[in-house]
Design a protein around this motif. Structure first.
Motif, PDB file in Angstrom:
ATOM      1  N   VAL A 108      34.731 -12.497  50.324  1.00  0.00           N
ATOM      2  CA  VAL A 108      34.214 -12.678  48.970  1.00  0.00           C
ATOM      3  C   VAL A 108      34.589 -11.460  48.127  1.00  0.00           C
ATOM      4  CG1 VAL A 108      32.315 -14.184  49.670  1.00  0.00           C
ATOM      5  CG2 VAL A 108      31.980 -11.706  49.649  1.00  0.00           C
ATOM      6  N   PHE A 109      34.458 -11.625  46.820  1.00  0.00           N
ATOM      7  CA  PHE A 109      34.877 -10.595  45.873  1.00  0.00           C
ATOM      8  C   PHE A 109      33.939 -10.613  44.673  1.00  0.00           C
ATOM      9  CE2 PHE A 109      37.254  -9.584  41.978  1.00  0.00           C
ATOM     10  CZ  PHE A 109      37.673  -8.286  42.261  1.00  0.00           C
ATOM     11  N   ALA A 110      33.688  -9.447  44.084  1.00  0.00           N
ATOM     12  CA  ALA A 110      32.786  -9.358  42.935  1.00  0.00           C
ATOM     13  C   ALA A 110      33.376  -8.486  41.835  1.00  0.00           C
ATOM     14  CB  ALA A 110      31.436  -8.796  43.356  1.00  0.00           C
ATOM     15  N   VAL A 111      33.150  -8.929  40.602  1.00  0.00           N
ATOM     16  CA  VAL A 111      33.437  -8.118  39.417  1.00  0.00           C
ATOM     17  C   VAL A 111      32.091  -7.681  38.842  1.00  0.00           C
ATOM     18  CG1 VAL A 111      34.460  -8.068  37.115  1.00  0.00           C
ATOM     19  CG2 VAL A 111      35.545  -9.405  38.926  1.00  0.00           C
ATOM     20  N   ASN A 112      31.934  -6.404  38.631  1.00  0.00           N
ATOM     21  CA  ASN A 112      30.725  -5.830  38.028  1.00  0.00           C
ATOM     22  C   ASN A 112      29.422  -6.167  38.770  1.00  0.00           C
ATOM     23  OD1 ASN A 112      32.356  -4.758  35.983  1.00  0.00           O
ATOM     24  ND2 ASN A 112      32.109  -6.572  34.695  1.00  0.00           N
ATOM     25  N   PRO A 113      29.380  -5.975  40.095  1.00  0.00           N
ATOM     26  CA  PRO A 113      28.095  -6.159  40.784  1.00  0.00           C
ATOM     27  C   PRO A 113      27.105  -5.097  40.321  1.00  0.00           C
ATOM     28  CG  PRO A 113      29.668  -5.097  42.244  1.00  0.00           C
ATOM     29  CD  PRO A 113      30.432  -5.492  40.993  1.00  0.00           C
ATOM     30  N   THR A 114      25.825  -5.368  40.488  1.00  0.00           N
ATOM     31  CA  THR A 114      24.784  -4.438  40.067  1.00  0.00           C
ATOM     32  C   THR A 114      23.879  -4.098  41.252  1.00  0.00           C
ATOM     33  OG1 THR A 114      23.223  -6.185  39.477  1.00  0.00           O
ATOM     34  CG2 THR A 114      24.773  -5.479  37.760  1.00  0.00           C
ATOM     35  N   ALA A 115      22.935  -3.193  41.022  1.00  0.00           N
ATOM     36  CA  ALA A 115      21.984  -2.851  42.074  1.00  0.00           C
ATOM     37  C   ALA A 115      21.141  -4.061  42.454  1.00  0.00           C
ATOM     38  CB  ALA A 115      21.090  -1.703  41.616  1.00  0.00           C
ATOM     39  N   ASN A 116      20.784  -4.876  41.468  1.00  0.00           N
ATOM     40  CA  ASN A 116      19.968  -6.061  41.725  1.00  0.00           C
ATOM     41  C   ASN A 116      20.780  -7.220  42.280  1.00  0.00           C
ATOM     42  OD1 ASN A 116      17.633  -4.810  40.829  1.00  0.00           O
ATOM     43  ND2 ASN A 116      17.935  -5.475  38.713  1.00  0.00           N
ATOM     44  N   LYS A 117      22.043  -7.289  41.899  1.00  0.00           N
ATOM     45  CA  LYS A 117      22.947  -8.335  42.392  1.00  0.00           C
ATOM     46  C   LYS A 117      24.147  -7.626  43.000  1.00  0.00           C
ATOM     47  CE  LYS A 117      21.619 -12.019  39.206  1.00  0.00           C
ATOM     48  NZ  LYS A 117      22.103 -13.033  38.236  1.00  0.00           N
ATOM     49  N   SER A 118      23.956  -7.146  44.211  1.00  0.00           N
ATOM     50  CA  SER A 118      24.963  -6.298  44.835  1.00  0.00           C
ATOM     51  C   SER A 118      26.001  -7.114  45.600  1.00  0.00           C
ATOM     52  CB  SER A 118      24.289  -5.305  45.788  1.00  0.00           C
ATOM     53  OG  SER A 118      23.775  -5.979  46.916  1.00  0.00           O
ATOM     54  N   PHE A 119      27.156  -6.501  45.773  1.00  0.00           N
ATOM     55  CA  PHE A 119      28.200  -7.121  46.581  1.00  0.00           C
ATOM     56  C   PHE A 119      27.716  -7.295  48.022  1.00  0.00           C
ATOM     57  CE2 PHE A 119      31.535  -6.605  49.726  1.00  0.00           C
ATOM     58  CZ  PHE A 119      32.358  -7.678  49.413  1.00  0.00           C
ATOM     59  N   GLU A 120      27.028  -6.287  48.539  1.00  0.00           N
ATOM     60  CA  GLU A 120      26.562  -6.338  49.929  1.00  0.00           C
ATOM     61  C   GLU A 120      25.647  -7.536  50.169  1.00  0.00           C
ATOM     62  OE1 GLU A 120      28.185  -2.518  48.969  1.00  0.00           O
ATOM     63  OE2 GLU A 120      26.538  -3.616  47.991  1.00  0.00           O
ATOM     64  N   ALA A 121      24.746  -7.802  49.214  1.00  0.00           N
ATOM     65  CA  ALA A 121      23.839  -8.939  49.363  1.00  0.00           C
ATOM     66  C   ALA A 121      24.601 -10.258  49.300  1.00  0.00           C
ATOM     67  CB  ALA A 121      22.762  -8.892  48.278  1.00  0.00           C
ATOM     68  N   PHE A 122      25.573 -10.320  48.390  1.00  0.00           N
ATOM     69  CA  PHE A 122      26.378 -11.526  48.252  1.00  0.00           C
ATOM     70  C   PHE A 122      27.180 -11.785  49.526  1.00  0.00           C
ATOM     71  CE2 PHE A 122      30.389 -13.517  46.517  1.00  0.00           C
ATOM     72  CZ  PHE A 122      29.830 -14.759  46.257  1.00  0.00           C
ATOM     73  N   GLN A 123      27.794 -10.735  50.053  1.00  0.00           N
ATOM     74  CA  GLN A 123      28.592 -10.888  51.269  1.00  0.00           C
ATOM     75  C   GLN A 123      27.713 -11.260  52.461  1.00  0.00           C
ATOM     76  OE1 GLN A 123      30.538  -7.443  53.168  1.00  0.00           O
ATOM     77  NE2 GLN A 123      32.447  -8.620  53.017  1.00  0.00           N
ATOM     78  N   ALA A 124      26.529 -10.662  52.554  1.00  0.00           N
ATOM     79  CA  ALA A 124      25.618 -10.986  53.656  1.00  0.00           C
ATOM     80  C   ALA A 124      25.228 -12.456  53.622  1.00  0.00           C
ATOM     81  CB  ALA A 124      24.378 -10.098  53.581  1.00  0.00           C
ATOM     82  N   THR A 125      25.002 -12.982  52.426  1.00  0.00           N
ATOM     83  CA  THR A 125      24.657 -14.390  52.290  1.00  0.00           C
ATOM     84  C   THR A 125      25.837 -15.269  52.655  1.00  0.00           C
ATOM     85  OG1 THR A 125      23.106 -13.828  50.536  1.00  0.00           O
ATOM     86  CG2 THR A 125      23.746 -16.131  50.711  1.00  0.00           C
ATOM     87  N   ALA A 126      27.035 -14.815  52.287  1.00  0.00           N
ATOM     88  CA  ALA A 126      28.242 -15.568  52.644  1.00  0.00           C
ATOM     89  C   ALA A 126      28.366 -15.675  54.159  1.00  0.00           C
ATOM     90  CB  ALA A 126      29.468 -14.891  52.053  1.00  0.00           C
TER      91      ALA A 126
END
Length: 207
Positions: A108-126
């Motif tokens: 997965v890939f993210a543009v402009n992730p934030t502390a509340n919506k982090s890349f790490e959280a997104f990847q973990a869910t993936a």
């Protein structure tokens, strides 16, 4: 036909704005494995994210309409495809590879992730998502979308586009080109075209 002459200062400002826009190159797959490299970028409005597909077969996909389609690249390829998305918002944007099993392995890939919506959280869910191909949502909850379509997050509406040098939607445009393997540069003609368009607009030239 109407001509309006803009000041040199106005033209200089517009030229500086155009040249200040950045292009972020992101490698998709290849010897890096099932990853986008880098896996995040912080981009401003008007910047471009250019995805360069390396060997194997991947996609760059987002639920709101951005989908590069599958891009098979042979291991010995001398030309590789690329897919570009223009950023038109500073909110987080979420992308994934919809090749079977790749999202679940964290591609997965993210543009402009934030502390509340982090890349790490997104990847973990993936990685925790089901094997039916449904990608995660940006909120961290698995998506209930059909296999192969999915949702890459509610913030994904900030970019949309299509493959084959066409664009749609009000938030982003996308283009595709073929590049030498490993080359990740934007064409000079595209940069010059944007600069000339800005100067023409500043001069108020109407045809």
């Amino acid at each position: 036909m109407r001509f309006t002459i803009a000041s040199a200062a106005t033209l200089a400002t517009l030229a500086a704005t155009v040249s200040a826009q950045q292009t972020f190159q992101v490698q998709v797959g290849g010897t890096n494995g099932l990853v986008f490299s880098p896996n995040t970028v912080n981009a401003s409005v008007g910047d471009t994210v250019e995805f360069v597909f390396l060997p194997k077969n991947h996609t760059v996909t987002q639920s709101s309409g951005v989908d590069s389609g599958f891009q098979p690249v042979a291991a010995n390829a001398t030309q590789v495809p690329s897919f570009s998305v223009t950023v038109n918002a500073t909110t987080p944007l979420w992308f994934y590879c919809r090749q079977a099993g790749h999202c679940e392995q964290g591609m997965v890939f993210a543009v402009n992730p934030t502390a509340n919506k982090s890349f790490e959280a997104f990847q973990a869910t993936a990685k925790a998502s089901s094997a039916d191909g449904s990608p995660p949502s940006s909120s961290g909850a698995p998506s209930s979308a059909p296999s192969g379509t999915g949702s890459a997050g509610s913030s994904a509406s900030s970019a949309s586009g299509t493959h084959s040098s066409t664009s749609s939607g009000s938030s982003a445009s996308s283009t595709s080109t073929s590049k030498p393997n490993g080359a990740v540069t934007i064409s000079a003609s595209a940069q010059a075209g944007g600069l000339l368009a800005a100067i023409g607009l500043a001069a108020g030239i109407l045809l």
